[in-house]
Motif scaffolding. Structure first.
Motif, PDB file in Angstrom:
ATOM      1  N   GLY A  36      -1.483 -47.528  19.059  1.00 36.00           N
ATOM      2  CA  GLY A  36      -0.103 -46.770  19.798  1.00 36.00           C
ATOM      3  C   GLY A  36      -0.393 -45.617  18.793  1.00 36.00           C
ATOM      4  O   GLY A  36      -1.437 -44.572  17.376  1.00 36.00           O
ATOM      5  N   CYS A  37      -0.087 -44.092  19.631  1.00 38.37           N
ATOM      6  CA  CYS A  37      -0.410 -42.959  19.940  1.00 38.37           C
ATOM      7  C   CYS A  37       1.374 -42.447  19.435  1.00 38.37           C
ATOM      8  O   CYS A  37       0.819 -40.557  20.880  1.00 38.37           O
ATOM      9  N   SER A  38       1.706 -42.321  19.031  1.00 43.99           N
ATOM     10  CA  SER A  38       3.685 -42.321  19.100  1.00 43.99           C
ATOM     11  C   SER A  38       3.633 -40.615  18.526  1.00 43.99           C
ATOM     12  O   SER A  38       3.680 -40.243  17.011  1.00 43.99           O
ATOM     13  N   LEU A  39       4.379 -39.572  18.928  1.00 43.71           N
ATOM     14  CA  LEU A  39       4.232 -38.552  18.707  1.00 43.71           C
ATOM     15  C   LEU A  39       5.951 -38.361  18.282  1.00 43.71           C
ATOM     16  O   LEU A  39       7.000 -38.428  18.962  1.00 43.71           O
ATOM     17  N   ASN A  40       6.405 -37.263  17.281  1.00 41.00           N
ATOM     18  CA  ASN A  40       7.322 -37.088  16.509  1.00 41.00           C
ATOM     19  C   ASN A  40       8.775 -37.572  16.745  1.00 41.00           C
ATOM     20  O   ASN A  40       8.511 -38.480  16.061  1.00 41.00           O
ATOM     21  N   ARG A  41       9.675 -37.879  17.904  1.00 42.30           N
ATOM     22  CA  ARG A  41      10.720 -38.805  17.391  1.00 42.30           C
ATOM     23  C   ARG A  41      10.298 -39.825  17.646  1.00 42.30           C
ATOM     24  O   ARG A  41      11.039 -41.183  17.499  1.00 42.30           O
ATOM     25  N   VAL A  42       9.333 -40.076  18.453  1.00 39.64           N
ATOM     26  CA  VAL A  42       8.684 -41.440  18.895  1.00 39.64           C
ATOM     27  C   VAL A  42       8.380 -42.468  17.676  1.00 39.64           C
ATOM     28  O   VAL A  42       7.405 -42.160  17.017  1.00 39.64           O
ATOM     29  N   ALA A  43       8.315 -43.874  17.453  1.00 39.93           N
ATOM     30  CA  ALA A  43       8.262 -44.349  16.357  1.00 39.93           C
ATOM     31  C   ALA A  43       7.166 -45.039  16.533  1.00 39.93           C
ATOM     32  O   ALA A  43       6.087 -45.316  15.473  1.00 39.93           O
ATOM     33  N   ALA A  44       6.818 -46.155  17.591  1.00 39.46           N
ATOM     34  CA  ALA A  44       6.094 -46.610  17.486  1.00 39.46           C
ATOM     35  C   ALA A  44       6.635 -47.151  19.222  1.00 39.46           C
ATOM     36  O   ALA A  44       6.973 -46.918  20.358  1.00 39.46           O
ATOM     37  N   HIS A  45       5.512 -48.561  19.721  1.00 42.58           N
ATOM     38  CA  HIS A  45       4.835 -48.816  20.842  1.00 42.58           C
ATOM     39  C   HIS A  45       4.503 -47.443  21.779  1.00 42.58           C
ATOM     40  O   HIS A  45       4.876 -47.635  23.298  1.00 42.58           O
ATOM     41  N   TRP A  46       3.926 -46.942  21.738  1.00 43.88           N
ATOM     42  CA  TRP A  46       4.193 -45.633  22.624  1.00 43.88           C
ATOM     43  C   TRP A  46       1.917 -44.845  23.156  1.00 43.88           C
ATOM     44  O   TRP A  46       1.762 -45.088  21.583  1.00 43.88           O
ATOM     45  N   THR A  47       1.668 -45.330  23.557  1.00 40.14           N
ATOM     46  CA  THR A  47       0.685 -45.287  24.142  1.00 40.14           C
ATOM     47  C   THR A  47       0.632 -44.474  25.577  1.00 40.14           C
ATOM     48  O   THR A  47       0.971 -44.839  26.254  1.00 40.14           O
ATOM     49  N   PRO A  48      -0.703 -43.456  25.761  1.00 36.46           N
ATOM     50  CA  PRO A  48      -0.782 -42.851  26.968  1.00 36.46           C
ATOM     51  C   PRO A  48      -1.107 -43.518  27.783  1.00 36.46           C
ATOM     52  O   PRO A  48      -2.469 -44.468  27.780  1.00 36.46           O
ATOM     53  N   ASN A  49      -0.470 -43.914  29.156  1.00 38.36           N
ATOM     54  CA  ASN A  49      -1.153 -44.332  30.416  1.00 38.36           C
ATOM     55  C   ASN A  49      -2.436 -44.082  31.259  1.00 38.36           C
ATOM     56  O   ASN A  49      -2.216 -42.579  30.610  1.00 38.36           O
ATOM     57  N   SER A  50      -2.849 -43.942  31.922  1.00 37.79           N
ATOM     58  CA  SER A  50      -3.694 -43.393  32.356  1.00 37.79           C
ATOM     59  C   SER A  50      -2.971 -42.818  32.972  1.00 37.79           C
ATOM     60  O   SER A  50      -1.780 -42.520  34.128  1.00 37.79           O
ATOM     61  N   GLY A  51      -4.303 -41.323  33.409  1.00 38.88           N
ATOM     62  CA  GLY A  51      -3.454 -39.768  33.949  1.00 38.88           C
ATOM     63  C   GLY A  51      -2.782 -38.869  32.244  1.00 38.88           C
ATOM     64  O   GLY A  51      -2.745 -38.395  34.005  1.00 38.88           O
ATOM     65  N   ASP A  52      -2.376 -39.865  31.912  1.00 38.69           N
ATOM     66  CA  ASP A  52      -1.755 -38.797  30.597  1.00 38.69           C
ATOM     67  C   ASP A  52      -2.347 -38.144  30.639  1.00 38.69           C
ATOM     68  O   ASP A  52      -3.731 -38.159  29.577  1.00 38.69           O
ATOM     69  N   LYS A  53      -1.583 -36.632  30.518  1.00 36.62           N
ATOM     70  CA  LYS A  53      -2.389 -35.270  30.094  1.00 36.62           C
ATOM     71  C   LYS A  53      -1.719 -34.841  28.559  1.00 36.62           C
ATOM     72  O   LYS A  53      -2.331 -33.421  28.663  1.00 36.62           O
ATOM     73  N   THR A  54      -0.887 -35.396  27.822  1.00 35.46           N
ATOM     74  CA  THR A  54      -0.311 -35.298  27.030  1.00 35.46           C
ATOM     75  C   THR A  54      -1.431 -34.417  26.024  1.00 35.46           C
ATOM     76  O   THR A  54      -2.547 -34.829  25.183  1.00 35.46           O
ATOM     77  N   VAL A  55      -1.622 -32.986  25.265  1.00 30.85           N
ATOM     78  CA  VAL A  55      -2.468 -33.288  24.182  1.00 30.85           C
ATOM     79  C   VAL A  55      -1.561 -32.571  23.214  1.00 30.85           C
ATOM     80  O   VAL A  55      -1.137 -32.771  22.978  1.00 30.85           O
ATOM     81  N   LEU A  56      -2.280 -33.202  21.496  1.00 29.91           N
ATOM     82  CA  LEU A  56      -1.629 -32.942  20.418  1.00 29.91           C
ATOM     83  C   LEU A  56      -1.927 -31.166  19.731  1.00 29.91           C
ATOM     84  O   LEU A  56      -2.931 -30.738  20.287  1.00 29.91           O
ATOM     85  N   GLN A  57      -0.362 -31.379  19.556  1.00 26.85           N
ATOM     86  CA  GLN A  57      -0.596 -29.704  19.534  1.00 26.85           C
ATOM     87  C   GLN A  57      -0.673 -29.580  17.444  1.00 26.85           C
ATOM     88  O   GLN A  57      -0.159 -30.877  16.651  1.00 26.85           O
ATOM     89  N   TYR A  58      -0.300 -28.634  16.940  1.00 28.34           N
ATOM     90  CA  TYR A  58      -0.244 -28.299  15.988  1.00 28.34           C
ATOM     91  C   TYR A  58       0.706 -28.921  15.070  1.00 28.34           C
ATOM     92  O   TYR A  58       0.945 -29.511  14.074  1.00 28.34           O
ATOM     93  N   ASP A  59       2.367 -28.735  15.643  1.00 28.42           N
ATOM     94  CA  ASP A  59       3.476 -28.522  15.158  1.00 28.42           C
ATOM     95  C   ASP A  59       3.940 -30.204  15.647  1.00 28.42           C
ATOM     96  O   ASP A  59       5.013 -30.424  14.834  1.00 28.42           O
ATOM     97  N   ASP A  60       2.828 -31.036  15.756  1.00 28.80           N
ATOM     98  CA  ASP A  60       2.974 -32.409  16.413  1.00 28.80           C
ATOM     99  C   ASP A  60       3.489 -33.767  15.103  1.00 28.80           C
ATOM    100  O   ASP A  60       2.099 -32.911  14.167  1.00 28.80           O
ATOM    101  N   VAL A  61       3.675 -34.654  15.072  1.00 26.60           N
ATOM    102  CA  VAL A  61       3.692 -35.434  13.849  1.00 26.60           C
ATOM    103  C   VAL A  61       3.089 -36.927  14.951  1.00 26.60           C
ATOM    104  O   VAL A  61       4.117 -37.684  15.508  1.00 26.60           O
ATOM    105  N   MET A  62       1.767 -37.105  14.848  1.00 29.43           N
ATOM    106  CA  MET A  62       1.066 -37.943  15.415  1.00 29.43           C
ATOM    107  C   MET A  62       0.780 -39.521  14.561  1.00 29.43           C
ATOM    108  O   MET A  62       0.798 -39.209  13.644  1.00 29.43           O
ATOM    109  N   LYS A  63       2.062 -40.379  14.554  1.00 31.21           N
ATOM    110  CA  LYS A  63       1.620 -41.942  14.366  1.00 31.21           C
ATOM    111  C   LYS A  63       0.533 -42.330  14.984  1.00 31.21           C
ATOM    112  O   LYS A  63       0.424 -42.948  16.702  1.00 31.21           O
ATOM    113  N   LEU A  64      -0.862 -43.046  14.240  1.00 34.95           N
ATOM    114  CA  LEU A  64      -2.003 -43.188  14.909  1.00 34.95           C
ATOM    115  C   LEU A  64      -1.500 -45.117  14.071  1.00 34.95           C
ATOM    116  O   LEU A  64      -1.732 -45.352  13.205  1.00 34.95           O
TER     117      LEU A  64
END
Length: 533
Positions: free
Chosen positions: A260-288
């Motif tokens: 799980g690599c959920s950002l900000n308002r996403v609490a759970a069940h998110w992981t990047p699908n193939s081809g996803d280009k999302t980049v971690l930002q300084y102001d992000d809150v990431m759940k691993l």
């Protein structure tokens, strides 16, 4: 024009389907294909008799085209690819020599040469290269090896040595021990309960092995995660490290569910699908969050088991234990009160857990702590809310989610995932965004699938994941292609359960911490507890 595909079979019988360009990176395979052209025969399967499947998979990965990679992406891949134990390097060198892949052979030998140069003595070199000693020398060597390994565990940075090799006598460290209280205090000194624990010691030890993987993986990931990283790279690095440390072996040991690599308002069940280009930002809150499993069923017989299950409609619960933990990463100190709320609430939930404790009471204790925190973001103060529909669940064999009624009491001998989600939003999550997580249901009857691709995909899921959760990247990793239609069919008929991302309202931030707790007969053990949290 369609690309010609070639099947390669490893020494242990696993078949890999690769395109011809990749296969021809091996001079041996290329000559075989040329001979077939000359003699007018058709190649259906190329046997690679001396290379195991785990090594052949890495060789194939090495041979793939990466000309379209950016320099940064290529450097990251190379770092991840070569982050292996020396025994794997030796196996790669042997495979490259047999298959005649000069570039792989040269690079592997260079790395082995550096390791050998840095070795302390001849004994260590023989160990690295897998050279057997004579009987007399071997007895002396074994004694020295045991003495050296008992003096210190072999930890590296990055961690590449399987955990079982770091503890040569097979005794893995306990988690944090907490005594029961009140009506269960008698358990602490009960001889009967102590005997029950002695009988369960081998199982506890295996679980602690999986938990030690968590501690090492978390420590490493916390040291390397930084703004600007692709979430895909973060997840794949974590997964490669976990697979290496747990000594992945199909359904016997490995990763229990997608990272799980959920950002900000996403609490759970998110992981990047193939081809996803999302980049971690300084102001992000990431759940691993991630899980490991151990002591599962041997995959050698799993196809026969599933055939029997489909014919008789009898469901099997495969033995195996899941260890789970989660933490939150936030670089902006603004969010520290939000993280502290979840962290302290998790500790409180663990403290209130115990045999005969009601899940609703544990959830209430988590909520009470959460409400005592507030966080100021951009000049506005938010009270931290506990997410009502995410807190405690039971970890059953091969099932991350074994949900119980909120009034259910916790039971002796069970494993529980105690987690606390703190939110600046409404404190209630709903399904949203593109789905990445899936899990085969444990009780399914027999249905004739109209789509052959769906039937093939179900067989793959049975063989590779059983009732463990998986994601699209997992299917890509094992070589599945054009599977979305088949996957949708399996979801529509109820064979596979999709788990879309769980999100609070837009603009909110969610933090999470979690641990696995074992309710032993005499005490509770927070098996995934480490120095970090």
């Amino acid at each position: 024009m369609s690309t010609k595909m070639i099947k390669l079979q490893s020494s242990d019988g696993e078949v890999f389907v690769v395109n011809e360009a990749v296969a021809r990176k091996s001079a041996v395979v290329s000559r075989m294909l040329e001979d077939c052209v000359v003699f007018g025969c058709v190649v259906d399967l190329v046997d690679v008799p001396v290379v195991k499947s785990s090594v052949l998979a890495r060789v194939i990965d090495y041979c793939k085209d990466r000309s379209y990679f950016s320099p940064e992406r290529l450097q990251f891949w190379e770092t991840a690819f070569w982050r292996v134990h020396h025994s794997t390097l030796v196996a790669l060198a042997n495979a490259a020599n047999y298959l005649e892949i000069p570039s792989l052979l040269d690079t592997t030998c260079d790395r082995l040469a550096k390791i050998i140069t840095d070795s302390e003595d001849d004994e260590q070199v023989r160990l690295i290269l897998g050279i057997d000693d004579s009987k007399e020398e071997k007895e002396t060597t074994d004694k020295k090896r045991k003495k050296n390994q008992s003096e210190k565990n072999q930890h590296t940075d990055p961690p590449v040595i399987p955990v079982y090799m770091c503890f040569p006598f097979g005794d893995f460290p306990e988690g944090e021990i907490q005594n029961y209280k009140d009506d269960n205090l008698w358990r602490t000194t009960s001889e009967e309960k102590r005997e029950l624990e002695r009988l369960q010691k081998p199982i506890y030890n295996s679980v602690r092995q999986a938990a030690e993987v968590h501690r090492q993986v978390r420590k490493y990931m916390r040291s390397i995660v930084e703004p600007g990283m692709l979430l895909t790279d973060i997840c794949e690095t974590l997964e490669i490290t976990a697979r290496t440390l747990i000594s992945e072996k199909g359904l016997k040991a490995g990763i229990a569910f997608p990272t799980g690599c959920s950002l900000n308002r996403v609490a759970a069940h998110w992981t990047p699908n193939s081809g996803d280009k999302t980049v971690l930002q300084y102001d992000d809150v990431m759940k691993l969050d991630f899980g490991t499993h151990i002591d599962g069923i041997d995959t050698a017989n799993i196809n026969d088991i599933y055939k029997f299950q489909m014919e008789t409609n009898i469901s099997f619960c495969f033995a195996g234990h899941i260890i789970y933990s989660a933490f939150t990463v936030a670089f902006n100190p603004t969010y520290e009160p939000l993280l502290a709320a979840s962290r302290e609430a998790t500790y409180t939930g663990i403290k209130e857990s115990g045999i005969d404790a009601r899940l609703c009471d544990v959830a209430a204790s988590i909520e009470e702590v959460m409400k005592s925190y507030e966080v100021e973001i951009n000049g506005k103060v938010f009270g931290v809310k506990s997410i009502q529909n995410l807190n405690v669940y039971s970890l059953r064999p091969y099932q991350r989610y074994a949900m119980k009624s909120i009034q259910t009491r916790m039971e002796e001998g069970e494993y529980y995932g105690i987690q606390a989600f703190g939110s600046t939003g409404k404190g209630y999550v709903r399904e949203d965004l593109e789905c990445s997580h899936y899990m085969k249901k444990s009780h399914i009857g027999h249905i004739n699938l109209a789509l052959p691709r769906a039937e093939q995909l179900l067989a793959t899921i049975n063989n590779k994941f059983s009732t463990l959760a998986f994601c699209r990247r997992d299917l890509d990793r094992i070589g599945e292609t054009n599977y979305l239609g088949g996957l949708k069919t399996l979801c529509d008929v109820g064979f596979v359960q999709p788990y879309p991302p769980l999100c609070d309202v837009k603009g909110s931030y969610v933090s999470q911490f979690a641990h696995t707790v074992l309710l032993r007969p005499t005490c509770k053990e927070v098996v995934s507890k480490g120095d970090d949290y």
